[in-house]
Motif scaffolding. Structure first.
Motif, PDB file in Angstrom:
ATOM      1  N   LYS A 138     -55.860 -53.371   1.736  1.00  0.00           N
ATOM      2  CA  LYS A 138     -55.734 -52.384   0.661  1.00  0.00           C
ATOM      3  C   LYS A 138     -57.017 -51.587   0.419  1.00  0.00           C
ATOM      4  O   LYS A 138     -56.988 -50.372   0.273  1.00  0.00           O
ATOM      5  CB  LYS A 138     -55.282 -53.069  -0.635  1.00  0.00           C
ATOM      6  N   GLU A 139     -58.152 -52.264   0.346  1.00  0.00           N
ATOM      7  CA  GLU A 139     -59.398 -51.540   0.068  1.00  0.00           C
ATOM      8  C   GLU A 139     -59.762 -50.613   1.212  1.00  0.00           C
ATOM      9  O   GLU A 139     -60.162 -49.463   0.990  1.00  0.00           O
ATOM     10  CB  GLU A 139     -60.536 -52.527  -0.226  1.00  0.00           C
ATOM     11  N   LEU A 140     -59.634 -51.093   2.444  1.00  0.00           N
ATOM     12  CA  LEU A 140     -59.958 -50.267   3.603  1.00  0.00           C
ATOM     13  C   LEU A 140     -59.021 -49.067   3.681  1.00  0.00           C
ATOM     14  O   LEU A 140     -59.439 -47.952   4.011  1.00  0.00           O
ATOM     15  CB  LEU A 140     -59.868 -51.097   4.880  1.00  0.00           C
ATOM     16  N   PHE A 141     -57.754 -49.280   3.341  1.00  0.00           N
ATOM     17  CA  PHE A 141     -56.768 -48.195   3.339  1.00  0.00           C
ATOM     18  C   PHE A 141     -57.197 -47.082   2.384  1.00  0.00           C
ATOM     19  O   PHE A 141     -57.229 -45.902   2.744  1.00  0.00           O
ATOM     20  CB  PHE A 141     -55.400 -48.752   2.932  1.00  0.00           C
ATOM     21  N   HIS A 142     -57.569 -47.449   1.170  1.00  0.00           N
ATOM     22  CA  HIS A 142     -57.969 -46.446   0.182  1.00  0.00           C
ATOM     23  C   HIS A 142     -59.286 -45.778   0.574  1.00  0.00           C
ATOM     24  O   HIS A 142     -59.463 -44.574   0.365  1.00  0.00           O
ATOM     25  CB  HIS A 142     -58.088 -47.089  -1.202  1.00  0.00           C
ATOM     26  N   SER A 143     -60.202 -46.555   1.150  1.00  0.00           N
ATOM     27  CA  SER A 143     -61.473 -45.976   1.601  1.00  0.00           C
ATOM     28  C   SER A 143     -61.240 -44.949   2.708  1.00  0.00           C
ATOM     29  O   SER A 143     -61.868 -43.884   2.736  1.00  0.00           O
ATOM     30  CB  SER A 143     -62.418 -47.073   2.109  1.00  0.00           C
ATOM     31  N   ASN A 144     -60.330 -45.283   3.621  1.00  0.00           N
ATOM     32  CA  ASN A 144     -60.038 -44.375   4.731  1.00  0.00           C
ATOM     33  C   ASN A 144     -59.415 -43.075   4.239  1.00  0.00           C
ATOM     34  O   ASN A 144     -59.731 -41.993   4.744  1.00  0.00           O
ATOM     35  CB  ASN A 144     -59.116 -45.053   5.742  1.00  0.00           C
ATOM     36  N   ILE A 145     -58.525 -43.176   3.261  1.00  0.00           N
ATOM     37  CA  ILE A 145     -57.915 -41.960   2.718  1.00  0.00           C
ATOM     38  C   ILE A 145     -58.956 -41.092   2.027  1.00  0.00           C
ATOM     39  O   ILE A 145     -59.011 -39.870   2.233  1.00  0.00           O
ATOM     40  CB  ILE A 145     -56.766 -42.304   1.753  1.00  0.00           C
ATOM     41  N   LEU A 146     -59.811 -41.723   1.210  1.00  0.00           N
ATOM     42  CA  LEU A 146     -60.855 -40.955   0.530  1.00  0.00           C
ATOM     43  C   LEU A 146     -61.801 -40.326   1.551  1.00  0.00           C
ATOM     44  O   LEU A 146     -62.182 -39.150   1.427  1.00  0.00           O
ATOM     45  CB  LEU A 146     -61.634 -41.847  -0.429  1.00  0.00           C
ATOM     46  N   GLY A 147     -62.172 -41.086   2.583  1.00  0.00           N
ATOM     47  CA  GLY A 147     -63.041 -40.550   3.625  1.00  0.00           C
ATOM     48  C   GLY A 147     -62.400 -39.360   4.322  1.00  0.00           C
ATOM     49  O   GLY A 147     -63.059 -38.338   4.581  1.00  0.00           O
ATOM     50  N   TRP A 148     -61.116 -39.472   4.615  1.00  0.00           N
ATOM     51  CA  TRP A 148     -60.375 -38.383   5.262  1.00  0.00           C
ATOM     52  C   TRP A 148     -60.356 -37.134   4.375  1.00  0.00           C
ATOM     53  O   TRP A 148     -60.556 -36.013   4.848  1.00  0.00           O
ATOM     54  CB  TRP A 148     -58.956 -38.872   5.561  1.00  0.00           C
ATOM     55  N   LEU A 149     -60.139 -37.323   3.079  1.00  0.00           N
ATOM     56  CA  LEU A 149     -60.116 -36.187   2.154  1.00  0.00           C
ATOM     57  C   LEU A 149     -61.488 -35.514   2.089  1.00  0.00           C
ATOM     58  O   LEU A 149     -61.587 -34.277   2.094  1.00  0.00           O
ATOM     59  CB  LEU A 149     -59.690 -36.645   0.763  1.00  0.00           C
ATOM     60  N   LEU A 150     -62.566 -36.319   2.042  1.00  0.00           N
ATOM     61  CA  LEU A 150     -63.910 -35.744   1.991  1.00  0.00           C
ATOM     62  C   LEU A 150     -64.268 -35.036   3.297  1.00  0.00           C
ATOM     63  O   LEU A 150     -65.012 -34.038   3.294  1.00  0.00           O
ATOM     64  CB  LEU A 150     -64.941 -36.829   1.672  1.00  0.00           C
ATOM     65  N   GLU A 151     -63.735 -35.532   4.413  1.00  0.00           N
ATOM     66  CA  GLU A 151     -63.963 -34.858   5.704  1.00  0.00           C
ATOM     67  C   GLU A 151     -63.313 -33.473   5.736  1.00  0.00           C
ATOM     68  O   GLU A 151     -63.761 -32.589   6.475  1.00  0.00           O
ATOM     69  CB  GLU A 151     -63.418 -35.715   6.842  1.00  0.00           C
ATOM     70  N   ASN A 152     -62.290 -33.290   4.921  1.00  0.00           N
ATOM     71  CA  ASN A 152     -61.600 -32.000   4.847  1.00  0.00           C
ATOM     72  C   ASN A 152     -62.127 -31.144   3.694  1.00  0.00           C
ATOM     73  O   ASN A 152     -61.411 -30.318   3.127  1.00  0.00           O
ATOM     74  CB  ASN A 152     -60.094 -32.221   4.688  1.00  0.00           C
ATOM     75  N   HIS A 153     -63.397 -31.340   3.353  1.00  0.00           N
ATOM     76  CA  HIS A 153     -63.983 -30.695   2.177  1.00  0.00           C
ATOM     77  C   HIS A 153     -63.971 -29.173   2.243  1.00  0.00           C
ATOM     78  O   HIS A 153     -64.054 -28.502   1.215  1.00  0.00           O
ATOM     79  CB  HIS A 153     -65.425 -31.181   1.990  1.00  0.00           C
ATOM     80  N   ASN A 154     -63.875 -28.601   3.456  1.00  0.00           N
ATOM     81  CA  ASN A 154     -63.877 -27.142   3.571  1.00  0.00           C
ATOM     82  C   ASN A 154     -62.567 -26.509   3.131  1.00  0.00           C
ATOM     83  O   ASN A 154     -62.506 -25.297   2.917  1.00  0.00           O
ATOM     84  CB  ASN A 154     -64.190 -26.725   5.018  1.00  0.00           C
ATOM     85  N   ASP A 155     -61.512 -27.320   3.016  1.00  0.00           N
ATOM     86  CA  ASP A 155     -60.237 -26.806   2.519  1.00  0.00           C
ATOM     87  C   ASP A 155     -60.331 -26.626   1.002  1.00  0.00           C
ATOM     88  O   ASP A 155     -60.585 -27.579   0.270  1.00  0.00           O
ATOM     89  CB  ASP A 155     -59.113 -27.784   2.879  1.00  0.00           C
ATOM     90  N   LYS A 156     -60.144 -25.411   0.528  1.00  0.00           N
ATOM     91  CA  LYS A 156     -60.308 -25.121  -0.902  1.00  0.00           C
ATOM     92  C   LYS A 156     -59.359 -25.948  -1.767  1.00  0.00           C
ATOM     93  O   LYS A 156     -59.674 -26.272  -2.913  1.00  0.00           O
ATOM     94  CB  LYS A 156     -60.072 -23.630  -1.154  1.00  0.00           C
TER      95      LYS A 156
END
Length: 364
Positions: free
Chosen positions: A26-44
């Protein structure tokens, strides 16, 4: 009823593909999603989430997972100066409770790697109820972001990219938001129950079994015990030390330490066990005084519980822990005991221990 509310929530969760994907870790799953969202930071469309963790003066360079044991390490630079590096360390605590020593250790690691021009931001990311319980112990350099904040940001988030993936990504985010809302609702139910002094102290087995099905029972027990400790609100005197620790379940402990005595005494709650204990660094002291200790422990427990609830080993000996430096006797806590009832029992035991020490009766 809490059990019924949980069952309805679990039924809803089982229909979610995102929930099924989260079961691995569960923790790794949520960390991965947050990491993925931050990697897409250029999307407004992702900016409401990015702004929760990264201030407006910074530009993200890269996001790394499990670097130096940090859940997420986000390397940034000042927007007006690429050479001015800034690192954002995010510690995710969804399935476990925050640990002050761990957070302080991470600060030390960063200080050891720090160049003179580098700056760090430390963020503890956890459900709001966990953050409230931890607030008094939170290291001063750690900021907090609640999962509830992420839920709110998700309501304002839409991928704006024009591609075949856009619809899938936005549907995924919508499903993820619903998953978080369900899980946070469960956590809120746990804390609400443990916050009411007229609630039963003992964990409902039906509730625990339901939470085992969705792999939330571990954090549930820790949150429940931590909240119970706060609800008990036992204002012990300066000679008492209170602790909570987690080992095969949750343990609440109050130790009487009035001086530099070789032996200390106290009260410990191990789930359904109400224990009176003696602890020392010299195991021979307890070994030589088994009978005296047994009589002393029972004299206290008899003041609080009916005889049938006090545990007696067949050989008449005390329960032993940690290679003989810790001995105890216990009574089984009745199933209908409320948190308020438990507080009364603990206070009676503490008073008896204090009186014994003052009168030097029953002590080694």
């Amino acid at each position: 009823m809490m059990a019924d509310l949980l069952k309805n929530t679990v039924i809803s969760l089982r229909q979610s593909l995102v929930y099924t994907l989260s079961l691995g870790d569960k923790e790794l799953f949520h960390s991965n999603i947050l990491g993925w969202l931050l990697e897409n930071h250029n999307d407004k469309g992702i900016q409401p989430i990015v702004k929760l963790f990264i201030n407006d003066e910074l530009e993200i360079e890269r996001v790394e997972r499990e670097k130096n044991h940090f859940d997420l390490c986000v390397t940034c630079h000042k927007k007006n100066n690429e050479a001015d590096k800034h690192f954002v360390i995010i510690e995710n605590k969804f399935k476990s409770l925050p640990d002050k020593k761990q957070l302080e250790r991470y600060e030390v690691v960063c200080q050891g790697k720090k160049n003179k021009k580098d700056n760090y931001t430390f963020i503890l990311f956890a459900p709001q109820d966990s953050l409230r319980l931890f607030e008094k112990n939170r290291p001063v350099n750690w900021q907090t972001v609640a999962y509830e904040d992420l839920c709110k940001a998700l309501s304002e988030t839409q991928f704006s990219l024009t591609s075949d993936e856009q619809k899938f990504r936005n549907e995924f985010l919508s499903s993820y938001k619903k998953l978080l809302e369900s899980l946070l609702k469960i956590i809120s139910l746990v804390v609400t129950s443990a916050s009411e002094e007229n609630s039963p102290y003992l964990v409902d087995k039906e509730v625990l079994n339901t939470l085992k099905e969705i792999r939330l029972h571990d954090v549930y027990q820790k949150l429940y015990a931590s909240t119970v400790q706060k609800t008990l609100n036992i204002n012990a005197g300066k000679d008492w030390k209170s602790d909570i620790y987690f080992m095969n379940g949750s343990v609440l402990k109050w130790t009487y330490i009035p001086d530099n005595s070789n032996v200390v005494y106290g009260v410990e709650i191990q789930r359904e066990k109400f224990c009176i204990f003696a602890e020392t660094k010299d195991r021979t002291v307890l070994k030589q005084s088994e009978k005296k200790l047994s009589e002393y422990f029972e004299s206290i427990l008899n003041e609080i519980f009916e005889e049938g609830r006090i545990n007696h080993k067949k050989d008449g000996r005390l329960n032993v822990y940690n290679k003989g430096i810790y001995k105890y006797q216990y009574a089984k806590i009745p199933a209908d005991t409320t948190i308020k009832d438990l507080r009364k029992k603990i206070k009676i035991a503490m008073k008896k221990i204090e009186e014994s020490h003052e009168m030097k009766t029953g002590l080694l």
